[in-house]
Design an enzyme around this catalytic site. Structure first.
Site, PDB file in Angstrom:
ATOM      1  N   LYS A 129       0.857  -1.213   0.000  1.00 42.69           N
ATOM      2  CA  LYS A 129       0.000   0.000   0.000  1.00 42.69           C
ATOM      3  C   LYS A 129       0.876   1.239   0.000  1.00 42.69           C
ATOM      4  CE  LYS A 129      -1.729   1.583   4.047  1.00 42.69           C
ATOM      5  NZ  LYS A 129      -1.411   3.002   4.349  1.00 42.69           N
ATOM      6  N   ASN A 130       1.922   1.227   0.875  1.00 43.26           N
ATOM      7  CA  ASN A 130       2.709   2.445   1.097  1.00 43.26           C
ATOM      8  C   ASN A 130       3.739   2.698   0.018  1.00 43.26           C
ATOM      9  OD1 ASN A 130       1.116   2.877   3.259  1.00 43.26           O
ATOM     10  ND2 ASN A 130       2.610   2.211   4.786  1.00 43.26           N
TER      11      ASN A 130
ATOM     12  N   VAL B 157       7.799   6.702  16.796  1.00 44.23           N
ATOM     13  CA  VAL B 157       7.496   7.340  15.505  1.00 44.23           C
ATOM     14  C   VAL B 157       6.262   8.224  15.567  1.00 44.23           C
ATOM     15  CG1 VAL B 157       6.950   6.907  13.073  1.00 44.23           C
ATOM     16  CG2 VAL B 157       8.659   5.491  14.246  1.00 44.23           C
TER      17      VAL B 157
ATOM     18  N   ASP C  44       5.372  19.846   8.099  1.00 38.29           N
ATOM     19  CA  ASP C  44       6.353  20.946   8.056  1.00 38.29           C
ATOM     20  C   ASP C  44       7.625  20.554   7.303  1.00 38.29           C
ATOM     21  OD1 ASP C  44       6.519  19.157  10.216  1.00 38.29           O
ATOM     22  OD2 ASP C  44       7.816  20.494  11.352  1.00 38.29           O
TER      23      ASP C  44
ATOM     24  N   ARG D  24       0.258  14.239  12.580  1.00 40.54           N
ATOM     25  CA  ARG D  24       0.699  14.012  11.191  1.00 40.54           C
ATOM     26  C   ARG D  24       1.062  15.341  10.503  1.00 40.54           C
ATOM     27  NH1 ARG D  24      -1.154   8.870   9.859  1.00 40.54           N
ATOM     28  NH2 ARG D  24       0.559   8.815   8.364  1.00 40.54           N
TER      29      ARG D  24
ATOM     30  N   ASP E 244       4.313   0.265  12.002  1.00 41.44           N
ATOM     31  CA  ASP E 244       3.064  -0.295  11.459  1.00 41.44           C
ATOM     32  C   ASP E 244       2.838  -1.733  11.898  1.00 41.44           C
ATOM     33  OD1 ASP E 244       3.320   1.437   8.244  1.00 41.44           O
ATOM     34  OD2 ASP E 244       2.788   2.120  10.257  1.00 41.44           O
TER      35      ASP E 244
ATOM     36  N   ARG F 130      -8.837  -0.418   4.258  1.00 42.25           N
ATOM     37  CA  ARG F 130      -7.968   0.596   3.644  1.00 42.25           C
ATOM     38  C   ARG F 130      -6.628  -0.011   3.246  1.00 42.25           C
ATOM     39  NH1 ARG F 130      -7.517   6.170   6.683  1.00 42.25           N
ATOM     40  NH2 ARG F 130      -6.120   6.341   4.919  1.00 42.25           N
TER      41      ARG F 130
ATOM     42  N   ARG G   1      -5.167  11.029   4.200  1.00 41.14           N
ATOM     43  CA  ARG G   1      -4.167  12.083   4.367  1.00 41.14           C
ATOM     44  C   ARG G   1      -2.933  11.828   3.504  1.00 41.14           C
ATOM     45  NH1 ARG G   1      -0.090  11.652   6.706  1.00 41.14           N
ATOM     46  NH2 ARG G   1       0.042  13.842   7.258  1.00 41.14           N
TER      47      ARG G   1
ATOM     48  N   CYS H 101      -4.720  12.324  12.400  1.00 40.93           N
ATOM     49  CA  CYS H 101      -5.586  11.170  12.515  1.00 40.93           C
ATOM     50  C   CYS H 101      -5.372  10.656  13.938  1.00 40.93           C
ATOM     51  CB  CYS H 101      -5.228  10.120  11.475  1.00 40.93           C
ATOM     52  SG  CYS H 101      -3.607   9.439  11.742  1.00 40.93           S
TER      53      CYS H 101
END
Ligand code: EPZ
Length: 449
Positions: free
Chosen positions: A29-30, A335, A133, A130, A313, A405, A101, A125
């Site tokens: 997915k990522n 993280v 910057d 999240r 994750d 998702r 996002r 979220c």
């Protein structure tokens, strides 16, 4: 129609079965989401293979179409063709950015391709604020001008210029946005303290396939020689290491024997080391990983870190395995600011987890017993399913849309492994709608730029 919607979908998991067998992994997915965005960098068509059939991909396809690109499946498999020819608009509407996002990842390619982009501010979220910057400051280093107001980020550039861009933190998304923007920047860009995830390497391979000149993919310093026109590419997404780790944890938790197919074990090196330290047998092969367990589990301490550190994750799912260990374990989440949201639901299943700031103390061994629980987010939902597989009785996991998702056909893949799971209660599945109010990109607030 009983008026139910896809948000009513729930999983019924009946515990006590050992998972046995092989699971073929989907594309990551990522990575897939970023490759779809990178297709905006050329007027040629791009073909992306092994795209996971998950709702985040459907949202990104809708986003690409909203921007004026064609994005269509090829055949009925896992191949998508993206053609961002002429007529692109550089505006990512609030309705889609709110849904996912990760939509922020179109910012780099849009400003590279069009010299401008208007992106609705992504909200936080429930795993943290999240922030973006690092993305903003990096693009400014490349010469972009950025204003943020009325909930929109407006990026404009009269021509990006290569620069040295040091990142305060190896942000995955910031590295990706800057990589894609840098392909259009005149001269050389050097990203320092870049993220090193396998998905970054996959994006660099995709961009190189388009004709970009990139050195240092997978290291903390990436050099991009910008200004070259990019052409189409045909590329297969790497396998999903987080999906793999999730099924391997489920196999270990149920004292079964599970093999994942398609992933290079090197993408999960530290995770597999931790499984072995817990007493799980791990065999590594050519794009195959097999775990099995026939004895007690030992507690271990884990700190999540950017790759090659332990993947955040996989943190929630690992808490379930540690709940079965003979002793106390500590997980430190470095993280995200708030990634213990699922702990309360795990404790309702009988886990004994206490959190304090960035630390979770997991007492074990615990006997879990099924009840109704609510998935708080994608990986928390996967943790609850993992717990349900070992809990006594039935666990009903609600808000399964979070899980959809990022996990393709979770129920089908679990059934192949022998799990007793079923989906219930859902209404018609709807594709993410092309937002009617696309005007949110050109409403007064934005037009007054
Ligand atoms: C990507 O998110 C993944 N999402 C996440 O996976 C993953 O957990 C994360 O990388 C870390 O590996 C996608 O790829 C779509 P970051 P991203 O920028 O890019 C802070 C999942 O479950 N930060 O490396 O957003 C940020 O707040 C998802 O699949 C800033 O402060 O991750 C966070 O605390 C969840 N400013 C930390 O850095 C910035 O400008 C890591 O963020 C950017 C980030």
């Amino acid at each position: 129609m009983d008026g139910s919607s896809e948000h009513d979908a729930r999983l019924e998991v009946r515990g006590g079965r050992r998972l046995e067998g092989e699971v073929v992994l989907s594309g990551a997915k990522n990575s897939a989401l970023k490759l779809l965005a990178a297709s905006l960098l050329t007027t040629d068509p791009c073909v992306i293979r092994r795209v996971p059939r998950i709702t985040d991909v459907a949202t990104m396809v809708t986003m690409l179409r909203a921007l004026g690109a064609q994005a269509d499946p090829v055949g009925d498999g896992d191949v998508l063709r993206v053609h961002a020819g002429s007529g692109l608009s550089g505006c990512a509407p609030y309705e889609l950015v709110r849904t996912m996002r990760a939509s922020i990842i179109v910012m780099g390619p849009l400003v590279a391709r069009l010299g401008e982009a208007t992106i609705a501010m992504p909200g936080g979220c429930n795993i943290g604020p999240r922030r973006i910057d690092f993305h903003i400051r990096g693009l400014e280093k490349l010469g972009a001008h950025i204003d943020i107001d009325h909930g929109f980020i407006r990026v404009h550039s009269d021509g990006l210029k290569g620069a040295v861009v040091p990142l305060d933190y190896p942000s995955v998304g910031a590295t990706e946005n800057l990589l894609m923007a840098a392909t259009a920047a005149e001269g050389e860009t050097v990203i320092e303290n870049a993220a090193r995830e396998p998905e970054i390497m996959d994006l660099c391979a995709f961009l190189a396939g388009m004709g970009a000149e990139i050195e240092g993919a997978g290291t903390s310093t990436i050099h991009i020689a910008g200004g070259r026109p990019l052409h189409g590419v045909d590329h297969a997404v790497i396998a999903d290491r987080i999906e793999a780790g999730t099924y391997l944890l489920m196999g270990a938790a149920t004292s079964g024997r599970v093999t994942t197919i398609g992933l290079d074990p090197a993408h999960l090196e530290l995770f597999l080391t931790k499984l072995r330290a817990m007493g799980v047998q791990v065999e590594e092969g050519e794009e195959r990983i097999t775990v099995s367990r026939d004895g007690p589990l030992a507690p271990v301490d884990i700190s999540t870190l950017p790759h090659p550190g332990f993947a955040t994750d996989l943190q929630a799912q690992t808490m379930v395995l540690l709940s079965l260990a003979e002793g106390t374990s500590i997980i430190t989440e470095n993280v995200f600011e708030n990634r213990f949201v699922v702990v309360d639901e795990l404790n309702r299943l009988g886990a004994g987890i206490e959190t304090s700031g960035h630390h979770a103390v997991i007492a074990g061994p615990r006997s879990l017993s099924g009840t109704v629980v609510e998935a708080p987010d994608l990986r928390g939902g996967a943790a609850l399913v993992t717990a349900g597989l070992v809990a006594d009785g039935q666990t009903e996991v609600r808000s399964v849309y979070h899980i959809d998702r990022g996990y393709e056909d979770l129920t089908g893949k679990l059934r192949i492994l022998g799990a007793d799971v079923s989906r219930a209660g859902e209404g018609p599945r709807t594709e993410p709608e092309m937002p009617a109010s696309l005007k949110s990109c050109d409403d007064e607030a934005v037009r007054s730029a």
